[in-house]
Write a protein that holds these residues in place. Structure first.
Motif, PDB file in Angstrom:
ATOM      1  N   GLY A   1      38.264  47.906  53.872  1.00 32.16           N
ATOM      2  CA  GLY A   1      38.810  48.076  52.535  1.00 32.16           C
ATOM      3  C   GLY A   1      37.821  47.666  51.463  1.00 32.16           C
ATOM      4  N   LYS A   2      36.687  48.382  51.408  1.00 27.60           N
ATOM      5  CA  LYS A   2      35.689  48.121  50.366  1.00 27.60           C
ATOM      6  C   LYS A   2      35.502  49.382  49.541  1.00 27.60           C
ATOM      7  CE  LYS A   2      33.124  44.820  53.250  1.00 27.60           C
ATOM      8  NZ  LYS A   2      31.808  44.467  53.842  1.00 27.60           N
ATOM      9  N   ASN A   3      34.994  49.209  48.310  1.00 24.51           N
ATOM     10  CA  ASN A   3      34.680  50.389  47.509  1.00 24.51           C
ATOM     11  C   ASN A   3      33.311  50.207  46.858  1.00 24.51           C
ATOM     12  OD1 ASN A   3      34.963  49.130  44.793  1.00 24.51           O
ATOM     13  ND2 ASN A   3      37.129  48.987  45.354  1.00 24.51           N
ATOM     14  N   ASP A   4      32.819  51.287  46.269  1.00 31.24           N
ATOM     15  CA  ASP A   4      31.470  51.273  45.683  1.00 31.24           C
ATOM     16  C   ASP A   4      31.499  51.008  44.179  1.00 31.24           C
ATOM     17  OD1 ASP A   4      30.356  51.914  48.176  1.00 31.24           O
ATOM     18  OD2 ASP A   4      30.785  54.047  47.859  1.00 31.24           O
ATOM     19  N   GLU A   5      32.650  50.595  43.671  1.00 33.99           N
ATOM     20  CA  GLU A   5      32.787  50.365  42.230  1.00 33.99           C
ATOM     21  C   GLU A   5      31.885  49.221  41.777  1.00 33.99           C
ATOM     22  OE1 GLU A   5      36.417  48.730  39.688  1.00 33.99           O
ATOM     23  OE2 GLU A   5      36.840  50.714  40.528  1.00 33.99           O
ATOM     24  N   LYS A   6      31.120  49.460  40.702  1.00 34.15           N
ATOM     25  CA  LYS A   6      30.187  48.453  40.194  1.00 34.15           C
ATOM     26  C   LYS A   6      30.956  47.326  39.497  1.00 34.15           C
ATOM     27  CE  LYS A   6      26.292  47.759  37.064  1.00 34.15           C
ATOM     28  NZ  LYS A   6      25.569  48.294  35.883  1.00 34.15           N
ATOM     29  N   PHE A   7      30.564  46.094  39.767  1.00 35.81           N
ATOM     30  CA  PHE A   7      31.201  44.936  39.124  1.00 35.81           C
ATOM     31  C   PHE A   7      30.659  44.778  37.712  1.00 35.81           C
ATOM     32  CE2 PHE A   7      31.333  40.353  38.134  1.00 35.81           C
ATOM     33  CZ  PHE A   7      32.701  40.150  38.206  1.00 35.81           C
ATOM     34  N   GLU A   8      31.565  44.706  36.743  1.00 35.42           N
ATOM     35  CA  GLU A   8      31.173  44.544  35.345  1.00 35.42           C
ATOM     36  C   GLU A   8      31.259  43.074  34.948  1.00 35.42           C
ATOM     37  OE1 GLU A   8      29.967  46.836  33.471  1.00 35.42           O
ATOM     38  OE2 GLU A   8      30.366  48.599  34.712  1.00 35.42           O
ATOM     39  N   LYS A   9      30.117  42.467  34.655  1.00 32.87           N
ATOM     40  CA  LYS A   9      30.105  41.054  34.265  1.00 32.87           C
ATOM     41  C   LYS A   9      30.669  40.892  32.847  1.00 32.87           C
ATOM     42  CE  LYS A   9      26.811  38.322  35.548  1.00 32.87           C
ATOM     43  NZ  LYS A   9      25.515  37.639  35.764  1.00 32.87           N
ATOM     44  N   ALA A  10      31.257  39.740  32.604  1.00 33.28           N
ATOM     45  CA  ALA A  10      31.812  39.440  31.279  1.00 33.28           C
ATOM     46  C   ALA A  10      31.763  37.925  31.082  1.00 33.28           C
ATOM     47  CB  ALA A  10      33.239  39.969  31.164  1.00 33.28           C
ATOM     48  N   SER A  11      30.548  37.427  30.807  1.00 37.29           N
ATOM     49  CA  SER A  11      30.342  35.981  30.720  1.00 37.29           C
ATOM     50  C   SER A  11      31.118  35.345  29.584  1.00 37.29           C
ATOM     51  CB  SER A  11      28.841  35.685  30.546  1.00 37.29           C
ATOM     52  OG  SER A  11      28.120  36.198  31.649  1.00 37.29           O
ATOM     53  N   LYS A  12      31.165  36.021  28.429  1.00 40.90           N
ATOM     54  CA  LYS A  12      31.878  35.464  27.280  1.00 40.90           C
ATOM     55  C   LYS A  12      33.386  35.443  27.534  1.00 40.90           C
ATOM     56  CE  LYS A  12      28.369  36.783  23.879  1.00 40.90           C
ATOM     57  NZ  LYS A  12      28.045  37.649  22.717  1.00 40.90           N
ATOM     58  N   ALA A  13      33.895  36.466  28.219  1.00 39.28           N
ATOM     59  CA  ALA A  13      35.314  36.495  28.573  1.00 39.28           C
ATOM     60  C   ALA A  13      35.637  35.358  29.539  1.00 39.28           C
ATOM     61  CB  ALA A  13      35.677  37.845  29.195  1.00 39.28           C
ATOM     62  N   SER A  14      34.722  35.077  30.464  1.00 37.81           N
ATOM     63  CA  SER A  14      34.909  33.958  31.401  1.00 37.81           C
ATOM     64  C   SER A  14      35.029  32.639  30.653  1.00 37.81           C
ATOM     65  CB  SER A  14      33.724  33.871  32.377  1.00 37.81           C
ATOM     66  OG  SER A  14      33.663  35.011  33.192  1.00 37.81           O
ATOM     67  N   ARG A  15      34.141  32.440  29.666  1.00 40.31           N
ATOM     68  CA  ARG A  15      34.182  31.200  28.880  1.00 40.31           C
ATOM     69  C   ARG A  15      35.482  31.087  28.095  1.00 40.31           C
ATOM     70  NH1 ARG A  15      28.519  32.229  28.226  1.00 40.31           N
ATOM     71  NH2 ARG A  15      28.821  33.225  26.200  1.00 40.31           N
ATOM     72  N   SER A  16      35.955  32.232  27.601  1.00 43.10           N
ATOM     73  CA  SER A  16      37.216  32.246  26.855  1.00 43.10           C
ATOM     74  C   SER A  16      38.390  31.840  27.747  1.00 43.10           C
ATOM     75  CB  SER A  16      37.462  33.648  26.282  1.00 43.10           C
ATOM     76  OG  SER A  16      38.689  33.711  25.601  1.00 43.10           O
ATOM     77  N   LEU A  17      38.419  32.378  28.971  1.00 44.37           N
ATOM     78  CA  LEU A  17      39.488  32.047  29.910  1.00 44.37           C
ATOM     79  C   LEU A  17      39.401  30.588  30.364  1.00 44.37           C
ATOM     80  CD1 LEU A  17      39.369  35.358  31.965  1.00 44.37           C
ATOM     81  CD2 LEU A  17      41.296  34.585  30.575  1.00 44.37           C
ATOM     82  N   LEU A  18      38.181  30.084  30.516  1.00 43.92           N
ATOM     83  CA  LEU A  18      38.012  28.666  30.852  1.00 43.92           C
ATOM     84  C   LEU A  18      38.465  27.771  29.698  1.00 43.92           C
ATOM     85  CD1 LEU A  18      34.562  28.638  32.723  1.00 43.92           C
ATOM     86  CD2 LEU A  18      36.793  27.995  33.665  1.00 43.92           C
ATOM     87  N   MET A  19      38.213  28.232  28.474  1.00 40.59           N
ATOM     88  CA  MET A  19      38.666  27.493  27.299  1.00 40.59           C
ATOM     89  C   MET A  19      40.196  27.404  27.291  1.00 40.59           C
ATOM     90  SD  MET A  19      38.054  28.479  23.274  1.00 40.59           S
ATOM     91  CE  MET A  19      36.419  29.127  23.660  1.00 40.59           C
ATOM     92  N   MET A  20      40.846  28.520  27.640  1.00 43.85           N
ATOM     93  CA  MET A  20      42.307  28.553  27.715  1.00 43.85           C
ATOM     94  C   MET A  20      42.802  27.584  28.784  1.00 43.85           C
ATOM     95  SD  MET A  20      44.713  31.819  28.694  1.00 43.85           S
ATOM     96  CE  MET A  20      43.801  32.913  27.593  1.00 43.85           C
ATOM     97  N   THR A  21      42.135  27.597  29.934  1.00 40.38           N
ATOM     98  CA  THR A  21      42.509  26.700  31.028  1.00 40.38           C
ATOM     99  C   THR A  21      42.335  25.241  30.624  1.00 40.38           C
ATOM    100  OG1 THR A  21      41.702  28.384  32.571  1.00 40.38           O
ATOM    101  CG2 THR A  21      42.133  26.203  33.471  1.00 40.38           C
TER     102      THR A  21
END
Length: 535
Positions: A212-232
């Motif tokens: 169950g794997k696919n070839d879809e490219k992973f889209e990085k979002a470093s600023k979104a990660s920081r935002s979600l960590l800020m929420m946490t």
């Protein structure tokens, strides 16, 4: 030449469906466990709702941890190991959590029980993230939505049976008082749950299934990660503040909601000025979708999780208040209402004529209702006072017809209907109030696909990332129920009037439907042609 369709792996799908069943089974059975723990441990309503907070908070933490780790590594961890292994690892985590319930119960420790529920749900988080795309991969992609709706329908069956079966384990019989109820009565149940999860994990491990794997490219979002960590971090700080100080819980919970909404809108504003690094958060419809999922999951859970306390209130349904051993049929009716709506919502994916769809939309809800009644009757519940609920189902069917399976129209219709139902529930008593509050389940049943499809509309290459962000917002189930519990503990409001919070949530979702329409229209999107799958 037409390409032949890939056959469905029915054996693997049948096994996977068992996992979907137990997600619903465990989530809905919390509704019986909460009032029991409240009595057993001498908790107030706010404290009893921490079971839901631990459960739904784990979904957020698990999804967030997976996303941030993938973002740091630069590839999708789950796609790298495969959905099959993701489900296996998730199952074993849930096995550990289910087994931890046993020493926690023997130690008579409420904090330990909270920790055990957190671990169970942490496993569920990984399972759900992997299982939905895996279900699509178990056959032809063109029929993937059929498999998801089948799994969703079985999930709803689990939510209907869960309260009744857990009531049997806790009280010895449904509708009857057990002379000596202890928290260890649930041990056998969780040993069985752990055994089933372990068996399914072993089946997947030794079966010749695709990774169950696919070839879809992973889209990085470093600023979104920081935002979600800020929420946490903000929510974590408020939890610590609540534990170490005497600050009113009501204020802390309200600040938590304001923090979630504020950080999301701030993120979208920053992304509008400089999109790089924000990924899917640069789209306003996703922000509305995240807030929508937060409120929707919160209100869906809070209606039910606080209902046991309301039923036990003297003068609400009975003069002395309902014994906790007798509330399972009403809880079952609420989650059964979600099953009614989801089975009805799944009709559209089958190749029926227009006339056939109309007939099925009328017949299927009553078949589901009959199953709810039969299950309760089989377990010894008196169902004579549930027949009148058929009137609520008729209203729901009319709403489904009016919504025409269009996300904005359907969301607006059911949200307004649910707002009215909550107000009727608050300003009446007895079985009429019970019907009105339970009807919230009928309205909630079709909200997930509406909000989800509108939230990811037009995201393009960020659709997968946006979906992950939406799943994280199941966090609402950890925040809104304790807020209602706090209101219920206040003498000036009480359990009954605390349902005004549910009315407010539904009114907000109606407003959100209008906002979705304007935002997507500004982007030139034909929003009401986008219809999602079931939850």
């Amino acid at each position: 030449m037409s390409q032949s369709k890939q056959p469905t792996n029915t054996g693997a799908l049948a096994t996977l469906v068992i996992v979907f069943f137990f997600w619903g089974f465990i989530a809905a059975s919390n509704s019986i466990f909460i009032p029991f723990c409240k009595t057993h441990f001498g908790l107030n309503q706010f404290q009893s709702q921490l079971i839901g907070s631990a459960f739904y908070g784990a979904y957020f933490i698990g999804s967030l941890a997976l996303f941030i780790a993938s973002n740091l590594l630069g590839y999708d961890i789950l796609n790298r190991i495969g959905y099959k292994k993701g489900i296996i690892y998730g199952l074993w985590i849930s096995v550990v959590g289910a087994l931890l319930i046993i020493p926690s119960a023997h130690a008579n420790s409420f904090p330990a029980i909270l920790g055990s529920f957190f671990v169970i749900a942490l496993g569920f988080s990984l399972q759900q993230t992997a299982a939905q795309p895996f279900a699509i991969s178990l056959g032809d992609p063109s029929t993937g939505s059929h498999r998801l709706n089948l799994a969703g329908g079985v999930n709803s069956l689990g939510t209907t049976l869960g309260p009744i079966i857990v009531s049997l384990f806790l009280f010895g019989s449904v509708g009857g008082e057990h002379t000596e109820v202890t928290v260890t009565n649930v041990n056998n149940l969780y040993m069985i749950v752990a055994g089933v999860f372990a068996a399914v994990a072993l089946f997947f491990a030794f079966s010749k299934l695709p990774d169950g794997k696919n070839d879809e490219k992973f889209e990085k979002a470093s600023k979104a990660s920081r935002s979600l960590l800020m929420m946490t971090g903000a929510i974590g700080a408020l939890i610590v503040l609540g534990q170490l100080t005497e600050v009113d819980k009501l204020y802390l919970l309200l600040i938590s909601i304001i923090a979630v909404v504020g950080i999301l809108f701030w993120s979208n504003g920053e992304a509008g000025r400089k999109p790089e690094g924000w990924g899917a958060m640069q789209y306003q419809q996703l922000i509305y979708g995240m807030i929508g999922i937060f409120v929707y999951v919160g209100v869906e859970v809070t209606i039910d999780n606080n209902f046991g306390a309301l039923l036990k209130s003297p003068g609400y349904l009975t003069e002395l208040g309902l014994d906790e051993s007798k509330i399972s049929k009403y809880v079952s009716l609420y989650w059964g209402s979600l099953m009614i709506g989801r089975w009805t919502g799944a009709i559209g994916v089958f190749n029926l004529s227009e006339t056939g769809k109309k007939i099925a939309t009328i017949v299927v809800p009553f078949i589901a209702f009959a199953i709810i009644l039969l299950v309760n009757r089989a377990y010894g519940n008196d169902i004579s006072d549930l027949y009148g609920y058929a009137a609520c189902i008729v209203l729901a069917i009319l709403a489904f017809f009016y919504g025409q399976q269009k996300p904005v129209k359907t969301l607006l219709t059911v949200a307004l209907l649910a707002t009215i139902a909550m107000l009727v529930g608050v300003f009446s008593k007895g079985i009429v109030s019970v019907y009105a509050l339970m009807a919230g389940g009928l309205c909630c049943s079709v909200m997930w696909p509406c909000i989800f499809s509108l939230g990811v509309a037009g995201l393009g290459k960020y659709t997968s990332q946006g979906s992950a962000f939406l799943v994280m917002m199941i966090l609402g189930g950890a925040v809104i129920p304790p807020l209602q519990g706090t209101l219920g503990d206040m003498g000036a409001i009480g359990f009954h009037k605390s349902y005004l919070l549910a009315a407010l949530c539904f009114a907000f979702l109606a407003y959100l439907a209008v906002k979705f329409r304007s935002v997507l229209k500004a982007q030139g999107l034909d929003f009401d042609s986008q219809v999602g799958g079931g939850h």
